[in-house]
Motif scaffolding. Sequence first.
Motif, mmCIF file in Angstrom:
data_model
loop_
_atom_site.group_PDB
_atom_site.id
_atom_site.type_symbol
_atom_site.label_atom_id
_atom_site.label_comp_id
_atom_site.label_asym_id
_atom_site.label_seq_id
_atom_site.Cartn_x
_atom_site.Cartn_y
_atom_site.Cartn_z
ATOM 1 N N LYS A 1 16.723 -0.312 -23.346
ATOM 2 C CA LYS A 1 15.998 -1.262 -22.458
ATOM 3 C C LYS A 1 15.940 -0.337 -21.201
ATOM 4 O O LYS A 1 16.803 0.329 -20.863
ATOM 5 N N VAL A 2 14.653 -0.531 -20.552
ATOM 6 C CA VAL A 2 14.563 0.351 -19.328
ATOM 7 C C VAL A 2 14.659 -0.686 -18.206
ATOM 8 O O VAL A 2 14.184 -1.789 -18.313
ATOM 9 N N PHE A 3 15.435 -0.210 -17.464
ATOM 10 C CA PHE A 3 15.594 -1.216 -16.086
ATOM 11 C C PHE A 3 15.027 -0.267 -14.760
ATOM 12 O O PHE A 3 15.335 0.849 -14.696
ATOM 13 N N ALA A 4 14.601 -1.210 -13.886
ATOM 14 C CA ALA A 4 14.402 -0.558 -12.530
ATOM 15 C C ALA A 4 15.699 -1.045 -11.823
ATOM 16 O O ALA A 4 15.933 -2.192 -11.645
ATOM 17 N N LEU A 5 16.587 -0.013 -11.419
ATOM 18 C CA LEU A 5 17.806 -0.440 -11.027
ATOM 19 C C LEU A 5 17.439 -0.326 -9.149
ATOM 20 O O LEU A 5 17.224 0.852 -8.958
ATOM 21 N N THR A 6 17.601 -1.239 -8.603
ATOM 22 C CA THR A 6 17.435 -1.237 -7.015
ATOM 23 C C THR A 6 18.556 -2.102 -6.440
ATOM 24 O O THR A 6 19.523 -2.767 -7.071
ATOM 25 N N GLY A 7 18.486 -2.235 -5.203
ATOM 26 C CA GLY A 7 19.460 -3.033 -4.271
ATOM 27 C C GLY A 7 20.371 -2.025 -3.544
ATOM 28 O O GLY A 7 20.118 -1.083 -3.333
ATOM 29 N N LYS A 8 21.738 -2.594 -3.602
ATOM 30 C CA LYS A 8 22.692 -1.827 -2.744
ATOM 31 C C LYS A 8 23.625 -0.982 -3.609
ATOM 32 O O LYS A 8 24.745 -0.749 -3.664
ATOM 33 N N VAL A 9 22.685 -0.348 -4.452
ATOM 34 C CA VAL A 9 23.481 0.585 -5.444
ATOM 35 C C VAL A 9 23.095 1.923 -4.919
ATOM 36 O O VAL A 9 21.906 2.436 -4.617
ATOM 37 N N ASN A 10 24.081 3.027 -5.240
ATOM 38 C CA ASN A 10 23.680 4.313 -4.818
ATOM 39 C C ASN A 10 22.443 5.112 -5.388
ATOM 40 O O ASN A 10 21.721 5.632 -4.787
ATOM 41 N N ASN A 11 22.628 5.138 -6.888
ATOM 42 C CA ASN A 11 21.308 5.879 -7.424
ATOM 43 C C ASN A 11 20.219 4.815 -7.907
ATOM 44 O O ASN A 11 20.135 4.317 -9.195
ATOM 45 N N THR A 12 19.524 4.517 -6.899
ATOM 46 C CA THR A 12 18.545 3.642 -7.383
ATOM 47 C C THR A 12 17.203 4.438 -8.294
ATOM 48 O O THR A 12 17.319 5.594 -7.969
ATOM 49 N N GLY A 13 16.856 3.712 -9.184
ATOM 50 C CA GLY A 13 15.909 4.552 -9.948
ATOM 51 C C GLY A 13 15.512 3.912 -11.163
ATOM 52 O O GLY A 13 15.878 2.582 -11.386
ATOM 53 N N LEU A 14 14.821 4.578 -12.171
ATOM 54 C CA LEU A 14 14.553 4.077 -13.436
ATOM 55 C C LEU A 14 15.592 4.539 -14.505
ATOM 56 O O LEU A 14 15.653 5.678 -14.638
ATOM 57 N N VAL A 15 15.952 3.543 -15.283
ATOM 58 C CA VAL A 15 17.101 4.047 -16.218
ATOM 59 C C VAL A 15 16.757 3.520 -17.432
ATOM 60 O O VAL A 15 16.177 2.168 -17.677
ATOM 61 N N GLU A 16 17.146 3.940 -18.689
ATOM 62 C CA GLU A 16 16.990 3.729 -20.170
ATOM 63 C C GLU A 16 18.273 3.785 -20.638
ATOM 64 O O GLU A 16 18.981 4.655 -20.857
ATOM 65 N N VAL A 17 18.753 2.270 -21.016
ATOM 66 C CA VAL A 17 20.029 2.601 -21.697
ATOM 67 C C VAL A 17 20.076 1.683 -23.053
ATOM 68 O O VAL A 17 19.213 0.987 -23.651
ATOM 69 N N PRO A 18 21.043 2.036 -23.887
ATOM 70 C CA PRO A 18 21.010 1.164 -25.194
ATOM 71 C C PRO A 18 21.591 -0.094 -25.092
ATOM 72 O O PRO A 18 22.290 -0.589 -24.084
ATOM 73 N N MET A 19 21.044 -1.019 -25.608
ATOM 74 C CA MET A 19 21.180 -2.410 -25.570
ATOM 75 C C MET A 19 22.677 -2.250 -26.003
ATOM 76 O O MET A 19 23.062 -1.532 -27.024
ATOM 77 N N GLY A 20 23.532 -3.281 -25.165
ATOM 78 C CA GLY A 20 24.796 -3.450 -25.699
ATOM 79 C C GLY A 20 25.768 -2.977 -24.662
ATOM 80 O O GLY A 20 26.909 -3.297 -24.489
#
Length: 511
Positions: free
Chosen positions: A333-352
């Motif tokens: 699943k691809v996520f747009a990781l944003t907010g108060k996190v250090n590495n904001t960006g686009l991530v693709e992770v295995p489900m689970g």
Amino acid sequence: GCQQVQDKFNEELDKHNLSNEVKLIITGCHGLCELGPIVIVYPEGTSYFTVSAEDVSEIVEEHLLKGRKVERLMYQDEESAEKIPYYNEIGFYKQQERIVLSNCGYINPESIDEYIARGGYQGLARAVTEFDPQGVTEEVINANLRGRGGAGFPAGKKWKFASQEPEPTKYMVCNADEGDPGAFMDRSILEGDPHSVIEGMAIASYAIGAEVGYVYIRAEYPLAVRRLKEAIQQAEELGLLGENILGSGFNFKLKVKEGAGAFVCGESTALTRSIEGRRGMPRPTPPRSTEKGLWGKPTVLNNVETLACVSFILSKGAEEFTKFGTEQSPGTKVFALTGKVNNTGLVEVPMGISIRDIVFDIGGGIQHGNKIKAVQIGGPSGGCLPEDKLDLSVDFDTLDDAGAMMGSGGLVVMDEETCVVDVSKFFLKFTQAESCGKCTPCREGTKRMLEILERITKGQGEPKDIDLLKELGEMIINTSLCGLGKSAPNPVLSTLRYFEDEYREHIEKGR
Ligand code: SF4
């Protein structure tokens, strides 16, 4: 600043007579937005981060002319203080599995040759030469590919429903109407690898028997629109779209329809109406779009990421796809990781994977060493999960059970300083403004909820407001016509479920 970096590289390469030896290629998103623009020098693959136009002459003179790495522009590992030269050795990328984003950042998205060189269009070739349409659908059912745009309905089943309809004219639609605040997954895929979506569209159309397809995309994504149109033209020129594709007798024409940015047009029945040139308003279902969709014909709608997965499945096989993820939610699943996190960006992770791993291992933890408070997963239709739910597995069913949802993949991280009431108000304000107004519960109900939230955050709330919010929220979910209304109260109800104290504090302290 990418354009300035590009212009400066062209200038410096010219100045040093390197233009014939060094090829400057513009790629799509690398994902690590926090540290962009990123420049990678091949063949060694040295990566430079937060590059500005002022850094370019040093890269050219030191790296390209003298073969010396520019250490100050390399990633610095915080724990070991070491400089890391290679992209995929950075913690941000280590736990990621890239299926959908495998080409993003690696190829020139404006070159079909580069896509083909990395195995592109093999899925389509396999589909039309090795399978009949039912076989393609079976392959996608075997992969248990669930729609990445929202509730996770199995894509193969949807195809099967449409293909079983007796009406011979059918349509295929790609939903690229990404409108959630904080979401940029579809945009990045289309900007970075448009052919993967075009290929998925052609495969899906072959499976359901559609000869015409549409990509419905936000006009606010001009680069994605341009690259998509160019990619369609390139595919037509090579006979990968059009008549008698790869000599199989399959004809498929792909068109682009630009939407005007109404969030409700992400809903299938509103989207198809918008393509027809009518006002984008949902209609009651049934009939489902697979029975009566675009111009009353059976229509399948899949989102951008789902279609990019289709290309992978047909090229590598369902079995390869199910090696990633969980049994009920295979793949990534691809996520747009944003907010108060250090590495904001686009991530693709295995489900689970757990939310905690996404936030801490990939996202690098919370900014300024603060504590995490919650994550909002699934955008304005999703829900808020507190710190003690971070070990939950990221898959469709687990998130649903916890009162959140995968949604299209927005993931907003909140720290201890974030007021969850403000956050829920922000999301509700968005859905309220985007409500099309057709049905009363959504049109009026979200407005009343918003008024209560405004009262509470101004310190003018009353204890009964909490029950009122819950009652209204449930009523809107149960009686609204479409998904927008049915999910609009989720951010409020999920924060009430986990952070009711915070609402009460606003009311009791009058601020
Ligand atoms: Fe329109 Fe909201 Fe009703 Fe959907 S639920 S039809 S967006 S008013």
